[in-house]
Design a protein around this motif. Sequence first.
Motif, PDB file in Angstrom:
ATOM      1  N   ILE A 180      -2.873  -0.549  -2.229  1.00 25.94           N
ATOM      2  CA  ILE A 180      -2.561  -0.059  -0.882  1.00 25.94           C
ATOM      3  C   ILE A 180      -3.427   1.137  -0.511  1.00 25.94           C
ATOM      4  O   ILE A 180      -4.099   1.149   0.527  1.00 25.94           O
ATOM      5  CB  ILE A 180      -1.066   0.289  -0.775  1.00 25.94           C
ATOM      6  N   ALA A 181      -3.422   2.167  -1.355  1.00 25.30           N
ATOM      7  CA  ALA A 181      -4.170   3.389  -1.028  1.00 25.30           C
ATOM      8  C   ALA A 181      -5.670   3.141  -0.882  1.00 25.30           C
ATOM      9  O   ALA A 181      -6.284   3.595   0.092  1.00 25.30           O
ATOM     10  CB  ALA A 181      -3.892   4.468  -2.080  1.00 25.30           C
ATOM     11  N   PRO A 182      -6.313   2.390  -1.800  1.00 27.42           N
ATOM     12  CA  PRO A 182      -7.744   2.115  -1.619  1.00 27.42           C
ATOM     13  C   PRO A 182      -8.061   1.352  -0.340  1.00 27.42           C
ATOM     14  O   PRO A 182      -9.064   1.637   0.326  1.00 27.42           O
ATOM     15  CB  PRO A 182      -8.098   1.290  -2.861  1.00 27.42           C
ATOM     16  N   LEU A 183      -7.208   0.384   0.023  1.00 27.98           N
ATOM     17  CA  LEU A 183      -7.460  -0.383   1.237  1.00 27.98           C
ATOM     18  C   LEU A 183      -7.295   0.477   2.488  1.00 27.98           C
ATOM     19  O   LEU A 183      -8.075   0.367   3.446  1.00 27.98           O
ATOM     20  CB  LEU A 183      -6.529  -1.596   1.288  1.00 27.98           C
ATOM     21  N   LEU A 184      -6.293   1.351   2.481  1.00 29.63           N
ATOM     22  CA  LEU A 184      -6.118   2.240   3.629  1.00 29.63           C
ATOM     23  C   LEU A 184      -7.292   3.209   3.755  1.00 29.63           C
ATOM     24  O   LEU A 184      -7.694   3.573   4.873  1.00 29.63           O
ATOM     25  CB  LEU A 184      -4.799   3.009   3.506  1.00 29.63           C
TER      26      LEU A 184
ATOM     27  N   LEU B 157      -7.402   9.348  14.826  1.00 27.98           N
ATOM     28  CA  LEU B 157      -6.555   8.705  13.830  1.00 27.98           C
ATOM     29  C   LEU B 157      -5.158   9.327  13.818  1.00 27.98           C
ATOM     30  O   LEU B 157      -4.997  10.538  13.948  1.00 27.98           O
ATOM     31  CB  LEU B 157      -7.165   8.824  12.433  1.00 27.98           C
ATOM     32  N   ASP B 158      -4.152   8.482  13.640  1.00 27.29           N
ATOM     33  CA  ASP B 158      -2.769   8.908  13.444  1.00 27.29           C
ATOM     34  C   ASP B 158      -2.352   8.403  12.074  1.00 27.29           C
ATOM     35  O   ASP B 158      -2.335   7.188  11.830  1.00 27.29           O
ATOM     36  CB  ASP B 158      -1.887   8.319  14.543  1.00 27.29           C
ATOM     37  N   LEU B 159      -2.024   9.317  11.158  1.00 25.44           N
ATOM     38  CA  LEU B 159      -1.694   8.944   9.779  1.00 25.44           C
ATOM     39  C   LEU B 159      -0.197   9.022   9.502  1.00 25.44           C
ATOM     40  O   LEU B 159       0.237   9.133   8.358  1.00 25.44           O
ATOM     41  CB  LEU B 159      -2.458   9.854   8.813  1.00 25.44           C
ATOM     42  N   THR B 160       0.599   8.944  10.561  1.00 24.48           N
ATOM     43  CA  THR B 160       2.058   8.980  10.405  1.00 24.48           C
ATOM     44  C   THR B 160       2.552   7.864   9.510  1.00 24.48           C
ATOM     45  O   THR B 160       3.461   8.050   8.691  1.00 24.48           O
ATOM     46  CB  THR B 160       2.741   8.865  11.781  1.00 24.48           C
ATOM     47  N   ASP B 161       1.955   6.679   9.636  1.00 22.95           N
ATOM     48  CA  ASP B 161       2.374   5.514   8.859  1.00 22.95           C
ATOM     49  C   ASP B 161       1.138   4.656   8.630  1.00 22.95           C
ATOM     50  O   ASP B 161       0.665   3.978   9.539  1.00 22.95           O
ATOM     51  CB  ASP B 161       3.446   4.730   9.610  1.00 22.95           C
ATOM     52  N   GLY B 162       0.595   4.700   7.430  1.00 19.91           N
ATOM     53  CA  GLY B 162      -0.654   4.005   7.196  1.00 19.91           C
ATOM     54  C   GLY B 162      -1.774   4.684   7.975  1.00 19.91           C
ATOM     55  O   GLY B 162      -1.848   5.908   8.054  1.00 19.91           O
ATOM     56  N   VAL B 163      -2.618   3.869   8.594  1.00 18.57           N
ATOM     57  CA  VAL B 163      -3.706   4.384   9.421  1.00 18.57           C
ATOM     58  C   VAL B 163      -3.635   3.710  10.789  1.00 18.57           C
ATOM     59  O   VAL B 163      -3.667   2.484  10.879  1.00 18.57           O
ATOM     60  CB  VAL B 163      -5.090   4.123   8.785  1.00 18.57           C
ATOM     61  N   LYS B 164      -3.519   4.519  11.833  1.00 16.44           N
ATOM     62  CA  LYS B 164      -3.504   4.002  13.206  1.00 16.44           C
ATOM     63  C   LYS B 164      -4.711   4.588  13.932  1.00 16.44           C
ATOM     64  O   LYS B 164      -4.911   5.808  13.950  1.00 16.44           O
ATOM     65  CB  LYS B 164      -2.208   4.382  13.917  1.00 16.44           C
TER      66      LYS B 164
ATOM     67  N   LEU C 148      -5.072   0.161  16.934  1.00 21.02           N
ATOM     68  CA  LEU C 148      -5.026  -0.689  15.748  1.00 21.02           C
ATOM     69  C   LEU C 148      -4.288   0.065  14.659  1.00 21.02           C
ATOM     70  O   LEU C 148      -4.528   1.255  14.455  1.00 21.02           O
ATOM     71  CB  LEU C 148      -6.445  -1.017  15.276  1.00 21.02           C
ATOM     72  N   GLN C 149      -3.386  -0.621  13.966  1.00 28.61           N
ATOM     73  CA  GLN C 149      -2.662   0.020  12.863  1.00 28.61           C
ATOM     74  C   GLN C 149      -2.678  -0.869  11.632  1.00 28.61           C
ATOM     75  O   GLN C 149      -2.456  -2.089  11.721  1.00 28.61           O
ATOM     76  CB  GLN C 149      -1.220   0.327  13.251  1.00 28.61           C
ATOM     77  N   VAL C 150      -2.904  -0.267  10.479  1.00 28.66           N
ATOM     78  CA  VAL C 150      -2.787  -0.934   9.184  1.00 28.66           C
ATOM     79  C   VAL C 150      -1.838  -0.094   8.338  1.00 28.66           C
ATOM     80  O   VAL C 150      -2.074   1.097   8.123  1.00 28.66           O
ATOM     81  CB  VAL C 150      -4.151  -1.051   8.483  1.00 28.66           C
ATOM     82  N   ARG C 151      -0.749  -0.705   7.885  1.00 29.45           N
ATOM     83  CA  ARG C 151       0.255   0.054   7.144  1.00 29.45           C
ATOM     84  C   ARG C 151       0.917  -0.835   6.100  1.00 29.45           C
ATOM     85  O   ARG C 151       0.995  -2.059   6.255  1.00 29.45           O
ATOM     86  CB  ARG C 151       1.330   0.605   8.090  1.00 29.45           C
ATOM     87  N   PRO C 152       1.448  -0.232   5.032  1.00 33.59           N
ATOM     88  CA  PRO C 152       2.197  -1.017   4.043  1.00 33.59           C
ATOM     89  C   PRO C 152       3.582  -1.369   4.586  1.00 33.59           C
ATOM     90  O   PRO C 152       4.232  -0.564   5.253  1.00 33.59           O
ATOM     91  CB  PRO C 152       2.297  -0.082   2.843  1.00 33.59           C
TER      92      PRO C 152
END
Length: 450
Positions: A382-386, A398-405, A413-417
Motif C-alpha cells: 500500500i505505502a509504496p503504491l501510494l 494534494l490532499d493526504l487526508t485519506d490516501g492521496v487525492k 482523483l483519489q487513490v486510497r486503501p
Amino acid sequence: MPRQNSLKIGVSGVRGIIGDSLTPQLVASFSAAFGNYCGAGPILIGSDTRPSAEMIKQAAIAGLLSVGCTPIDVGVVPIPALMLHVREAGAFGGIGITASHNPIEWNALKFIGADGITLRPNQAAELTDLYHQGVYSRVSAQEMTDPRTDGSTLERHRKAVISIVDEARIRDCRFKVVVDCCNGAASIATPAFLRALGCEVLEMNTDQSKPFARDPEPLPENIGALCDLVKKSGADIGFAQDADADRLAIVNENGEPLGEDATVALAVYHWLRHESGPVVVNSATTRMVDDIAQQYGCPVYRTAVGEVHVVERMLECRAVIGGEGNGGVILPVVNPCRDSFVAMALVLEALAQDRVPISELRSRLSRYVMMRDRLLCEPRDIAPLLRLIRNAYQREELDLTDGVKVLWANKWLQVRPSNTEPILRLTAEAPSEAEARSLLSDALEILSPS
C-alpha cells in the motif's frame, strides 16, 4: 483470497470470509473483549440476512455471556435501526453482524458504543489490544445471565425518522415507489416504512429467507432489474439498499440510476433549504455537495473515508447534515450514522414540497461524472503504491487526508486503501466521462506499469 488478506480489523469492525478468516473462535474472543470493554450490562445484537448470521450471533452471545454481559437479540434489523436502539435503550453497547456491501461469503462484527456510534479509532484500537492480550474477566456459571430478545427496534426507528419530515404532505402525494432491498436486513422494514408514508410500494427482493438477489452494493450495474421495473410500472421513484440498509441508491421515473453520489447531494440540497449550517462529508464524496453548500453559504468539511470519521467531525463542528459518497446520509437530529431511511424520507419530502419529478430535482444540481476502479493490493504494497501516485502528481495540489487525492479546479482523483477489503480504491470525478476515465487510466498506468 489468502487467509491473512481476507481478515480486516479496523474502524469498520472485524470483517472476514466465513470458513476462512472469520471463525466462531475469533468472534467469541472479540465479543468477550468487547464485553469487557463495555462493562457487564446489556449488549444489543442484530444482524442482516447472510446465511452465516446465526453462527456468528451464537458465537458472539457465548463470548458476551462469558464475561457477564446480557446479550439482547433484536433479530434481523437495519444497522441504523440497531444503532438508534442502542442509544435509546441505554444499552452498554451493540454488535451489528453484517458485512454491509461485501459479497455473501463475507461477514463482520460492527461494534457500537453506548452512544449509538461505532467505536472511534482510538476506541477500536483499545478493543483490538484487549483481544490480542487474550485475558478477559470471565464470570462463573452462577454469575451468568440469560440472553433476552427485543422486537421493538424497527418501530423505534420508523417513528424517529418519520418525525423529522412532513408526513402529511408526503402521504398526500401517494407516491408510487419500487424498492429493492436485496433480500437484506431492510426487507421487512422498508416496505412498512414507505407504506407508513402513504406510498404505493412495489417490492423487489424482500424475502429474508432467500440469498442476496444481486451484488449487495447498490451500484448502477447491479440494479438493472430495479431500473426496468420503475420504468415499466410508471413509478415515481426507485430505491435500492445494501444488505444492512445504511446506503441508498436512487432511480428516477425514467428508470435511470442517479448514482450513489447523488443520494447525499439531494439530501444536503433539501435539508439546507430549511436549516443552514456546516456540512461534513468524506474525501471521496462528490463536488456537488460543495456547490450546494456554497449556494446556501454553508461550510463543508471533509474527512477520511469511514462513517466514524465523518460522525466525529460532525459532532465537533455541530454539522446539520453530512454523509459519504456511497449513498450514506447522516442526519444527527435523528441518528449519528449513515441511514438509508433518512435518505428516503428527505427525498420524498423534497418531491412532495416541490411537486416535481425526481429527474427535475436532480437537474437542479451541478453535473459531474464519477468513476471508480479497484486494484488488489497486499498490505505491504500500500505505502509504496501510494508513493508512486504522490510522486507522479507532486506538482499538483494534494490532499493526504485519506490516501492521496489530487485536486484540480473542477476535477479530482483519489487513490486510497479500502477499510473493508484488501484493495486500493481509485475514484475520479470530472465534468465529463472522458475526463474521469482518463484520470483513472493514468492512475492505473502509474500503479501497474507494463
